[in-house]
Design an enzyme around this catalytic site. Structure first.
Site, PDB file in Angstrom:
ATOM      1  N   GLY A  45      30.683 -50.746  -7.911  1.00 36.26           N
ATOM      2  CA  GLY A  45      31.153 -51.295  -8.898  1.00 36.26           C
ATOM      3  C   GLY A  45      31.336 -50.557  -9.962  1.00 36.26           C
ATOM      4  O   GLY A  45      30.282 -49.746 -10.712  1.00 36.26           O
ATOM      5  N   ASN A  98      36.438 -51.184  -7.046  1.00 35.48           N
ATOM      6  CA  ASN A  98      35.513 -52.428  -7.145  1.00 35.48           C
ATOM      7  C   ASN A  98      35.381 -52.676  -8.850  1.00 35.48           C
ATOM      8  O   ASN A  98      34.663 -51.808  -9.409  1.00 35.48           O
ATOM      9  CB  ASN A  98      34.349 -52.391  -6.593  1.00 35.48           C
ATOM     10  CG  ASN A  98      33.499 -53.703  -6.608  1.00 35.48           C
ATOM     11  OD1 ASN A  98      33.045 -53.988  -7.537  1.00 35.48           O
ATOM     12  ND2 ASN A  98      33.660 -54.658  -5.743  1.00 35.48           N
ATOM     13  N   CYS A 127      29.796 -61.696 -11.359  1.00 40.67           N
ATOM     14  CA  CYS A 127      29.084 -61.122 -12.607  1.00 40.67           C
ATOM     15  C   CYS A 127      28.973 -62.213 -13.348  1.00 40.67           C
ATOM     16  O   CYS A 127      29.611 -63.373 -13.285  1.00 40.67           O
ATOM     17  CB  CYS A 127      30.079 -60.280 -13.372  1.00 40.67           C
ATOM     18  SG  CYS A 127      30.759 -58.806 -12.561  1.00 40.67           S
ATOM     19  N   LYS A 162      36.991 -60.695  -4.618  1.00 40.80           N
ATOM     20  CA  LYS A 162      35.867 -60.856  -4.025  1.00 40.80           C
ATOM     21  C   LYS A 162      34.971 -62.093  -4.133  1.00 40.80           C
ATOM     22  O   LYS A 162      34.467 -62.531  -5.283  1.00 40.80           O
ATOM     23  CB  LYS A 162      34.750 -59.602  -3.969  1.00 40.80           C
ATOM     24  CG  LYS A 162      33.572 -59.412  -3.019  1.00 40.80           C
ATOM     25  CD  LYS A 162      32.898 -58.006  -3.080  1.00 40.80           C
ATOM     26  CE  LYS A 162      31.905 -57.956  -2.101  1.00 40.80           C
ATOM     27  NZ  LYS A 162      31.261 -56.568  -2.506  1.00 40.80           N
ATOM     28  N   GLY A 214      22.976 -57.200   5.284  1.00 39.46           N
ATOM     29  CA  GLY A 214      22.382 -56.899   6.617  1.00 39.46           C
ATOM     30  C   GLY A 214      22.807 -57.913   7.596  1.00 39.46           C
ATOM     31  O   GLY A 214      23.308 -59.014   7.196  1.00 39.46           O
ATOM     32  N   GLY A 240      29.790 -58.674   5.724  1.00 33.42           N
ATOM     33  CA  GLY A 240      28.314 -59.309   5.831  1.00 33.42           C
ATOM     34  C   GLY A 240      27.794 -59.167   7.077  1.00 33.42           C
ATOM     35  O   GLY A 240      28.044 -59.719   8.044  1.00 33.42           O
ATOM     36  N   GLY A 241      26.878 -58.051   7.071  1.00 28.94           N
ATOM     37  CA  GLY A 241      26.020 -57.497   8.315  1.00 28.94           C
ATOM     38  C   GLY A 241      26.616 -57.151   9.553  1.00 28.94           C
ATOM     39  O   GLY A 241      26.071 -57.242  10.486  1.00 28.94           O
TER      40      GLY A 241
END
Length: 300
Positions: A45, A98, A127, A162, A214, A240-241
């Site tokens: 980021g 990003n 944010c 995102k 994770g 995501g994972g």
């Protein structure tokens, strides 16, 4: 086997992207693997000014994942452009910046600086909005629309928005981003979480809570990708994972055009190669000619 995908006119040689925050700016990983193996690299980021991040401890391991509260530690956009970007451009892969702002104006300024220098921009709306009491931008569809439109108005490259999973209905955020002109959406960001040391009765993260990533969050992420796929027509980058090719395949079937891998990079730096090979073998075994044929191809 054809693994090429396209997002808003940008062609990726394969759909596996290094997720923001777990790959830094690629320097450490470049000593372990050829980072050109990725279809794209999403940078750590970036903010307008240098940030030292949150106090330690800001990372802890839990069942099925990691909680982090790094706090956007980064050298700032000027240092990124002068020092990190030239390094990344030395590899045969696409670059996604990003960006993170604490006001709408900061998002706009970052876009002006970066959009002519990178292939795509990923707008992180997780944010806090400092002008409105610290509420996270990405939880409010109106703010998602407002920031997305403001960024699109000044951008010269495709914009990926995102999305946070810490909402009741993520599809409403996806719809808002699409209406504002987003070229794609990426999801999910980390899930708000907390862990406590029972001996000291202190949180394991100095900031008390953080973001869980994770394998524990994968079923949540797959569901949310599917929900958004049903509501919008723009490409979805799923994450995501994802720990192996089977996880990746689930995301494609749910509707993702491309995927990002993050936490697995900490455990297995060669995951990108293994996931790519696994996807190819799966497509051949199932009789598909390209990855595009799998996107949203769910039997219900």
């Amino acid at each position: 086997m054809n693994l090429e995908v396209e997002i808003a006119g940008v062609k990726l040689k394969n759909p596996v992207i290094a997720a923001s925050g777990t790959f830094g700016f690629g320097r450490e990983y470049s000593k372990l693997i050829d980072i050109s193996e990725f279809g794209a690299i999403c940078t750590k980021g970036i903010t307008l000014k240098k940030r030292n991040g949150n106090p330690q401890p800001r990372l802890c391991e839990v069942y099925g994942g990691i909680i982090n509260s790094v706090g956007l530690e980064n050298p700032g956009v000027e240092a990124f452009v002068n020092e990190e970007l030239p390094f990344l451009k030395g590899f045969n892969t696409k670059i996604i910046a990003n960006i993170n702002g604490f006001t709408k104006e900061e998002f706009v300024e970052l876009t002006k600086v970066l959009s002519s220098l990178v292939d795509m921009i990923e707008v992180n709306l997780s944010c806090p909005n400092v002008k409105e009491g610290g509420m996270v931008f990405g939880k409010d569809p109106e703010k998602v629309y407002e920031i997305t439109k403001s960024v699109k108005d000044v951008a010269s490259c495709p914009i990926i928005v995102k999305l946070t999973p810490n909402v009741t209905d993520i599809a409403q955020l996806a719809i808002a981003a699409e209406k504002a002109g987003a070229d794609a959406i990426s999801l999910i960001n980390t899930v708000s979480a907390m862990a406590i040391d029972i001996e000291t009765r202190k949180p394991l993260i100095k900031m008390v809570t953080g973001g869980l990533s994770g394998p524990a969050i994968k079923p949540i992420a797959v569901r949310m990708v599917y929900e958004c796929f049903k509501k919008v027509r723009i490409p979805i980058v799923g994450m995501g994972g994802i720990m192996n090719y089977k996880d990746a395949i689930e995301f494609f079937i749910a509707g993702a055009t491309a995927i990002q891998i993050g936490t697995v990079n900490f455990i297995n730096p060669k995951a990108v190669c293994e996931i790519k090979e696994g996807i190819e073998a799966y497509l051949e075994r199932k009789g598909f000619n390209s990855i595009k044929e799998l996107v949203g191809n769910i039997n219900i």
